[in-house]
Design an enzyme around this catalytic site. Sequence first.
Site, PDB file in Angstrom:
ATOM      1  CG  ASP A 195      23.582 -12.754   0.174  1.00 52.47           C
ATOM      2  OD1 ASP A 195      22.992 -14.134   0.364  1.00 52.47           O
ATOM      3  OD2 ASP A 195      23.944 -12.450  -0.835  1.00 52.47           O
TER       4      ASP A 195
ATOM      5  CG  HIS B 183       0.851   6.712  -1.957  1.00 53.40           C
ATOM      6  ND1 HIS B 183       0.623   6.589  -0.589  1.00 53.40           N
ATOM      7  CD2 HIS B 183      -0.166   6.920  -2.593  1.00 53.40           C
ATOM      8  CE1 HIS B 183      -0.838   6.682  -0.515  1.00 53.40           C
ATOM      9  NE2 HIS B 183      -1.237   7.214  -1.796  1.00 53.40           N
TER      10      HIS B 183
ATOM     11  CG  LEU C  30      -1.902  -1.092   1.174  1.00 50.78           C
ATOM     12  CD1 LEU C  30      -2.902  -1.206   2.390  1.00 50.78           C
ATOM     13  CD2 LEU C  30      -2.580  -1.304  -0.039  1.00 50.78           C
TER      14      LEU C  30
END
Length: 162
Positions: A136, A85, A83
């Site tokens: 990572d 923008h 949600l």
Amino acid sequence: MSSSEKHEAQQLTHLDEQGNIHMVDVTDRQETLREAIAHARVRMRPETVKLIAENQIAKGSVLEVAKIAGIMAAKKTPDLIPLCHPLPMTHIQLHFVLDSTKGWISIEGRTRTTYKTGVDVEALTAVTVAALTIYDMCKGVDTTITLEQAYIAQKSGGKSGT
């Protein structure tokens, strides 16, 4: 702040009056300069921090890759968070502070735009993806790595100010 504004501020903005999920309508909001600063920290063995500082991790320059990953992630925030923008990002910056004595890397992310809604989620996305990238790239040499303390340190712009 009027009582209706206080009530609105206490409501979950992504729910309408019937409790249905919706994207907040920012059409009538004024465009203002919006800025946010987020922080995160990655804890690891002190020896791993030294390897990163000396650019001795086999996968490459950990902090440069983490910086690029964080910037790219901030720009892709609406693709990750349903949600949010899409925003015309005008500035994204990441800064790292290494402490090989304590065994951590502190990450600061700064985001900026002139638009109708804030850039705090983008700043958080930048620092958390940078932290994930550090994990990572270093997990092969250190199994103790933890991501911690991701938070918004400051935000400004819009009707709520600083």
